[in-house]
Design a protein around this motif. Structure first.
Motif, mmCIF file in Angstrom:
data_model
loop_
_atom_site.group_PDB
_atom_site.id
_atom_site.type_symbol
_atom_site.label_atom_id
_atom_site.label_comp_id
_atom_site.label_asym_id
_atom_site.label_seq_id
_atom_site.Cartn_x
_atom_site.Cartn_y
_atom_site.Cartn_z
ATOM 1 N N LEU A 1 0.813 -1.214 0.000
ATOM 2 C CA LEU A 1 0.000 0.000 0.000
ATOM 3 C C LEU A 1 0.855 1.275 0.000
ATOM 4 O O LEU A 1 0.514 2.237 -0.692
ATOM 5 C CB LEU A 1 -0.965 -0.020 1.189
ATOM 6 C CG LEU A 1 -1.990 -1.175 1.177
ATOM 7 C CD1 LEU A 1 -2.977 -1.015 2.321
ATOM 8 C CD2 LEU A 1 -2.729 -1.252 -0.145
ATOM 9 N N LEU A 4 1.867 2.092 -3.483
ATOM 10 C CA LEU A 4 0.766 2.574 -4.309
ATOM 11 C C LEU A 4 0.471 4.046 -4.057
ATOM 12 O O LEU A 4 -0.194 4.694 -4.867
ATOM 13 C CB LEU A 4 -0.502 1.745 -4.042
ATOM 14 C CG LEU A 4 -0.484 0.294 -4.530
ATOM 15 C CD1 LEU A 4 -1.718 -0.444 -4.032
ATOM 16 C CD2 LEU A 4 -0.402 0.225 -6.052
ATOM 17 N N VAL A 52 -13.847 1.005 -6.051
ATOM 18 C CA VAL A 52 -12.768 1.932 -6.405
ATOM 19 C C VAL A 52 -13.228 2.676 -7.645
ATOM 20 O O VAL A 52 -13.590 2.057 -8.652
ATOM 21 C CB VAL A 52 -11.448 1.183 -6.668
ATOM 22 C CG1 VAL A 52 -10.351 2.172 -7.048
ATOM 23 C CG2 VAL A 52 -11.024 0.383 -5.451
ATOM 24 N N LYS A 106 -7.160 2.141 -11.120
ATOM 25 C CA LYS A 106 -8.140 1.356 -10.348
ATOM 26 C C LYS A 106 -7.789 -0.131 -10.342
ATOM 27 O O LYS A 106 -7.799 -0.781 -9.285
ATOM 28 C CB LYS A 106 -9.543 1.544 -10.923
ATOM 29 C CG LYS A 106 -10.039 2.978 -10.921
ATOM 30 C CD LYS A 106 -11.490 3.077 -11.350
ATOM 31 C CE LYS A 106 -11.751 2.570 -12.747
ATOM 32 N NZ LYS A 106 -11.082 3.371 -13.795
ATOM 33 N N THR A 149 -4.881 -1.616 -10.883
ATOM 34 C CA THR A 149 -3.656 -1.878 -10.123
ATOM 35 C C THR A 149 -3.937 -1.890 -8.625
ATOM 36 O O THR A 149 -3.427 -2.729 -7.886
ATOM 37 C CB THR A 149 -2.590 -0.821 -10.456
ATOM 38 O OG1 THR A 149 -2.310 -0.866 -11.854
ATOM 39 C CG2 THR A 149 -1.302 -1.078 -9.691
ATOM 40 N N THR A 150 -4.778 -0.951 -8.169
ATOM 41 C CA THR A 150 -5.132 -0.913 -6.744
ATOM 42 C C THR A 150 -5.881 -2.171 -6.335
ATOM 43 O O THR A 150 -5.595 -2.775 -5.289
ATOM 44 C CB THR A 150 -5.981 0.331 -6.442
ATOM 45 O OG1 THR A 150 -5.208 1.496 -6.698
ATOM 46 C CG2 THR A 150 -6.427 0.350 -4.993
ATOM 47 N N GLY A 201 -3.558 -5.029 -6.177
ATOM 48 C CA GLY A 201 -2.759 -4.891 -4.966
ATOM 49 C C GLY A 201 -3.516 -5.380 -3.746
ATOM 50 O O GLY A 201 -2.952 -6.032 -2.855
ATOM 51 N N CYS A 202 -4.837 -5.100 -3.694
ATOM 52 C CA CYS A 202 -5.681 -5.603 -2.595
ATOM 53 C C CYS A 202 -5.728 -7.126 -2.601
ATOM 54 O O CYS A 202 -5.578 -7.774 -1.558
ATOM 55 C CB CYS A 202 -7.100 -5.055 -2.720
ATOM 56 S SG CYS A 202 -7.240 -3.282 -2.541
ATOM 57 N N GLN A 214 -9.792 7.699 -6.770
ATOM 58 C CA GLN A 214 -8.347 7.907 -6.878
ATOM 59 C C GLN A 214 -7.963 8.517 -8.216
ATOM 60 O O GLN A 214 -8.705 8.437 -9.195
ATOM 61 C CB GLN A 214 -7.592 6.593 -6.664
ATOM 62 C CG GLN A 214 -7.697 5.578 -7.792
ATOM 63 C CD GLN A 214 -6.796 4.380 -7.534
ATOM 64 O OE1 GLN A 214 -7.020 3.589 -6.633
ATOM 65 N NE2 GLN A 214 -5.754 4.257 -8.354
ATOM 66 N N GLY A 269 -0.663 7.240 -6.244
ATOM 67 C CA GLY A 269 -2.073 7.572 -6.149
ATOM 68 C C GLY A 269 -2.335 8.683 -5.144
ATOM 69 O O GLY A 269 -1.601 8.855 -4.170
ATOM 70 N N PHE A 274 -5.865 9.772 -2.971
ATOM 71 C CA PHE A 274 -7.076 9.013 -2.661
ATOM 72 C C PHE A 274 -8.099 9.836 -1.890
ATOM 73 O O PHE A 274 -7.767 10.803 -1.204
ATOM 74 C CB PHE A 274 -6.711 7.774 -1.835
ATOM 75 C CG PHE A 274 -5.644 6.923 -2.467
ATOM 76 C CD1 PHE A 274 -5.943 6.068 -3.509
ATOM 77 C CD2 PHE A 274 -4.322 6.992 -2.032
ATOM 78 C CE1 PHE A 274 -4.961 5.293 -4.098
ATOM 79 C CE2 PHE A 274 -3.336 6.224 -2.615
ATOM 80 C CZ PHE A 274 -3.652 5.371 -3.651
#
Length: 591
Positions: free
Chosen positions: A319, A322, A345, A353, A355-356, A359-360, A473, A528, A530
């Motif tokens: 995180l 990111l 997101v 979006k 990529t996030t 990542g989650c 984001q 990012g 956010f």
């Protein structure tokens, strides 16, 4: 010491070779007679060749000396460690960019990675002090040298930098001189079939040029390659850190050849030029496999092709990488580990979006959890996760895939995008039956996602009971660390982000001067910013009562939600990005 080798009559015998041969004789790895035999062979070969081979190379080739033993001998003599096995080593793109391929090949060295403020480097010749000094001056940091064989380093250079050392300019000049390729020579077809391509000798320059265009884009950290036919020229552009940069354009006469080659690589029809087509290219660069998602679109002057470069390594970022600051990271970690509900997101295309979300998934991907995704298309393939591609032509829509997925008893479901009422209702029902659902939505801010769901037909009570949080984001460019310097912003700049004098007094403002590492832009990489809207009981009640976006936003702000512009301001005062960058990205978020 042992007896020295007889004096060499060959002027090609380098002082470094003399030193190594002396060491080998001293350690009894060589006999004087073997040196004499090797020298005789080198002289005999020199008679048949314009350049005489080096004696040391002849001895290694004949098996008299072992290349690895020579490297270990040098490492011991100079007190250096041996380099790790280069065949299985992974080297980051940032490390490779520190040392140009030409420098690595000329001095037979390879950058391995950073260790604190030092650069670890594998070298073949510790006696090449000029090369080592030149590298230290180039990278402007201390070096930690290790020894490897010249063969290992050469193979690694080809693997990590690519075998073709030519630049695009060199290849274009080569094509211009040879004049061997015209618009119709890139692809031939088997007689009678019309659609079975085969390469000819004339294709080779085009194949090299296309490969080099892709390779250079990857080395320059581009996210997209745009190949665009215009009326009088053929344009190639790379999108680097979100900004399109034009590179050397191939001649217009090569347009058809290059486009045909790309379509062959992407496994799409070269005969069809009237409709859009999608494909995929897999390419190995720097010891890793990359996917390129290819889209072709007919235009007035030919087919425009866009290749999106998909790198799995970007999906394993934590995180903080990111762009989350510590407090937002803690909040987001709690949200993505909830047992049920929906987390959305939001943001426009290209705002990070996907990529996030990946990542989650990487963060929560554990052996005791079953994760299924439905995507259009599957952009990245992840280990341990069941990924389902949408195929509307056979009836495999988002909604149909979701229904089938729920019978697979997943713990976590990711829907690539909520596009219609049917998909939204199934996703909400999944969240209400004990599943955690991640998805994306195209809205400008976080509270606007509530209104968007209700507008497509989802009942307000379903939205209020299922929604756990919404995160909007954007991506802003980070200041280049290589040319970063302190910066004192003016009062108008501070006012544009509502940064008051007390905040400015404790801030660390910075700016990039522009250098070779960042293409003289002053920025390198993106992060990012956010806006996290957590849905609590009070907000649930407001959603149920169908309160408008403006009031939802006001209440969210009162409950502590930071806007994207405010999050960007925090990153500006931390010296991570600039005021201009945040203001330009969040122009619609002035309040």
């Amino acid at each position: 010491m042992s007896s020295s080798p007889p004096p060499s009559p060959s002027s090609s015998l380098a002082a470094a070779d003399d030193f190594v041969l002396q060491l080998a004789l001293d350690r009894s790895l060589l006999l004087p007679a073997q040196v004499e035999a090797g020298r005789a062979l080198a002289v005999a070969r020199a008679d048949d060749s314009p350049s005489a081979p080096r004696l040391l190379e002849v001895l290694i080739e004949q098996g008299v000396l072992n290349a690895r033993s020579v490297a270990e001998l040098l490492a011991t003599e100079f007190g250096m460690p041996m380099a790790p096995d280069l065949t299985n080593l992974r080297i980051t793109g940032d490390t490779l960019e520190l040392v140009p391929r030409a420098v690595a090949a000329r001095h037979r060295l390879l950058p391995l990675g950073r260790d604190g403020h030092k650069l670890r480097v594998a070298i073949a010749d510790p006696l090449d002090t000029d090369g080592i000094d030149a590298l230290g001056y180039l990278v402007k940091m201390p070096l930690e040298t290790m020894v490897a064989t010249a063969e290992e380093i050469s193979a690694a250079i080809d693997r990590f930098y690519g075998k073709d050392a030519s630049s695009i300019d060199d290849l274009l000049n080569d094509l211009s001189v040879k004049g061997a390729v015209d618009e119709t020579s890139a692809v031939t077809t088997e007689a009678g079939t019309g659609d079975s391509p085969k390469n000819t000798d004339a294709d080779a320059p085009i194949i090299k040029l296309v490969h080099q265009i892709i390779l250079e884009a990857i080395q320059r950290r581009a996210s997209d390659i745009h190949v665009e036919p215009l009326e009088k020229r053929f344009r190639v552009r790379y999108r680097i850190d979100g900004v399109l940069i034009e590179v050397e354009n191939p001649p217009k006469r090569l347009q058809l050849s290059i486009i045909s080659r790309l379509k062959i690589m992407a496994n799409i029809s070269i005969a069809e030029k009237r409709i859009p087509q999608d494909g995929r290219i897999q390419i190995g660069v720097g010891g890793k496999q990359l996917d390129l998602r290819v889209s072709s679109l007919p235009t007035a002057h030919g087919e425009s092709i866009v290749m999106r470069i998909l790198d799995k390594e970007g999906l394993t970022l934590g995180l903080p990488e990111l762009g989350f600051l510590s407090d937002d990271a803690a909040t987001f970690e709690k949200l993505i580990t909830l047992p049920d509900g929906i987390l959305l997101v939001t943001g426009p295309t290209g705002s990070g979006k996907t990529t996030t979300l990946y990542g989650c998934l990487h963060f929560i991907n554990k052996p005791d959890r079953k994760i299924i995704t439905v995507e259009d298309p599957v952009e990245y393939q992840l280990n341990g996760i069941n990924q389902v591609p949408v195929r509307a032509d056979v009836g495999m829509t988002f909604a149909a895939a979701l229904r089938a997925m729920l019978r697979q008893a997943p713990n976590i479901v990711m829907v690539g995008e909520i596009r219609d009422l049917e998909t939204a209702e199934i996703a909400i029902n999944a969240s209400l039956t004990g599943h955690m659902v991640f998805s994306t939505l195209h809205t400008n801010d976080a509270p606007g996602a509530v209104t968007r769901l209700i507008d497509i037909g989802v009942k307000p009570f379903l939205v209020s009971t299922s929604l756990r949080a919404i995160m909007a984001q954007r991506l802003v460019r980070k200041i280049c660390p290589h040319c970063k310097r302190p910066h004192v912003p003016g009062v108008p700049e501070l006012r544009s982000l509502n940064i008051n004098p007390s905040q400015a007094a404790h801030a660390t403002f910075a700016k990039g001067d522009g250098c070779g590492q960042c293409n003289s832009t002053g920025y390198r990489g993106r992060m990012g910013i956010f806006e996290i809207f957590v849905v609590n009981e009070e907000v649930q009640k407001m959603i149920y009562e169908h309160v408008g976006t403006v009031k939802l936003r006001e209440r969210a702000r009162a409950l502590g939600m930071r806007t994207m512009r405010e999050d960007g301001a925090r990153k500006v005062t931390s010296g991570l990005t600039t005021i201009e960058e945040v203001v330009s990205i969040t122009v619609g978020d002035a309040n």
